[in-house]
Design a protein around this motif. Sequence first.
Motif, short mmCIF file in Angstrom:
data_model
loop_
_atom_site.label_atom_id
_atom_site.label_comp_id
_atom_site.label_asym_id
_atom_site.label_seq_id
_atom_site.Cartn_x
_atom_site.Cartn_y
_atom_site.Cartn_z
N ILE A 198 0.98 -1.24 -0.01
CA ILE A 198 -0.06 0.10 0.15
C ILE A 198 1.13 1.32 0.03
CG2 ILE A 198 -1.70 1.40 1.30
CD1 ILE A 198 -2.77 -1.59 2.33
N LYS A 199 1.90 1.25 0.75
CA LYS A 199 2.95 2.32 0.81
C LYS A 199 3.53 2.65 -0.41
CE LYS A 199 5.72 1.11 3.91
NZ LYS A 199 6.69 0.96 4.79
N ALA A 200 3.80 1.71 -1.07
CA ALA A 200 4.58 1.63 -2.61
C ALA A 200 3.41 2.19 -3.49
CB ALA A 200 5.05 0.18 -3.06
N ALA A 201 2.15 1.67 -3.41
CA ALA A 201 1.30 2.12 -4.51
C ALA A 201 0.85 3.70 -4.16
CB ALA A 201 0.01 1.21 -4.17
N PHE A 202 0.71 3.99 -2.78
CA PHE A 202 0.52 5.45 -2.56
C PHE A 202 1.35 6.50 -3.10
CE2 PHE A 202 0.12 9.04 0.04
CZ PHE A 202 -1.33 9.20 0.47
N LYS A 203 2.80 6.14 -3.13
CA LYS A 203 3.94 6.97 -3.60
C LYS A 203 3.66 6.99 -5.21
CE LYS A 203 7.55 7.93 -1.72
NZ LYS A 203 9.07 8.06 -1.03
N THR A 204 3.39 5.82 -5.71
CA THR A 204 3.34 5.59 -7.06
C THR A 204 2.05 6.63 -7.68
OG1 THR A 204 4.22 3.41 -7.23
CG2 THR A 204 3.01 4.19 -9.20
N MET A 205 0.83 6.39 -7.10
CA MET A 205 -0.36 7.12 -7.53
C MET A 205 -0.11 8.49 -7.32
SD MET A 205 -2.80 4.00 -6.04
CE MET A 205 -4.48 4.99 -6.36
#
Length: 463
Positions: A198-205
Amino acid sequence: MSYPGYPPTGYPPFPGYPPAGQESSFPPPGQYPYSSGFSPMGGGAYPPAPSGSYPGAGGYPTPGGYPAAGGYPVTPHPGGAPAYPGGQGFGAPPGGAGFSGYPQPPAQSYGGGPAQVPVPGGFPGGQMPSQYPGGQAPYPSQPAAMTQGTQGTIRPASNFDAMRDAEILRKAMKGFGTDEQAIVDVVSNRSNDQRQQIKAAFKTMYGKDLIKDLKSELSGNMEELILALFMPSTYYDAWSLRKAMQGAGTQERVLIEILCTRTNQEIRDIVRCYQSEFGRDLEKDIKSDTSGHFERLLVSMCQGNRDENQSVNHQMAQEDAQRLYQAGEGKLGTDESCFNMILATRSFPQLKATMEAYSRMANRDLLSSVSREFSGYIESGLKAILQCALNRPAFFAERLYYSMKGAGTDDSTLVRIVVTRSEIDLVQIKQIFTQMYQKTLSTMIASDTSGDYRKLLMAIVGQ
């Protein structure tokens, strides 16, 4: 490393680690580019024994640390505070809990009656289970049924979608006010591995750091709990150890709780993470913050060299029991190095057998002998090892009880144990807690906490 005063060599080394079928799942292969192999252990230097093989205690080379890029936070200056990590969000997704407990041979259930009020750092009432000579005891041994697989209250969510969760968290923090309930619903129902995604997705998005956003929206105990949940488990242990030794004073019980209860692989991962993230050597920090026999015990724990062979050598258990008696109750003064050697090297099932042999031979349980022969933190550390050999969930249940008993709450301990055991054995800890204290863990948490902090703890612990 050899133990002083034990001349001959030549005992065979420890059985290999990890044991077949118990390979650690943290971190997954290829995730971190450090060397996974350790050099073979050198022959230890133990005294001639009637029989039984003594493990050699060899050191390990220092492998490379975790990668800085895209993983854990930027290394602070040596001596600096282990602030809650920002930046990349401390850690790429790990592969899982990596801890499967120590399977133990089937054993009869010990006691289970009303608990006496335990003495801090010891077993309730200072007694051992009822099968031991010397009387009744409320401290339960771990039934075989409890050792089958992991029993965490948090399991990976099915139909997991990291981007959808990242969007929910973004909406919960956007605009005026914060939708804490939405944050609680997501965080308490995802595994640690899923939270890293989720952390990685948040930064990507969104091009923003989820941890920084959460810190700006939350405060106090709720902030500490949320951030602990988003730290990879190895990083959280390393961070907790750094925090315990930072500044004036040392939180010795945190050092005991982590170093005396983790598996070899977990300890080796923690040592490497501590070096790579904080630019410091864990063993050196322990030596500068502790002293005497307590220091030696923790240094032994740092090696991650405990025998993890699950089979029990009853002959060795008998000999170790005799040695411990001669080193303590059977002489004037105490041979602390003998206690350190046996409790730091034997497997937990082996130590359990040694405790049973000791009680038959000495007509007194080993825990009460440790209380008579030692004091202070070395007593607490030795007892923690023995308690984990008897019943690891009961050790954590007792720690949770004392974090909330009396005036005030030790929130850091409460948060740390609930978070670190949530995917391992929190189900067993809850069962044992009720058995030992005649109240449920959730009832005690509900009466000692409040607000969203209480909601999130209760969501993790369950009813």
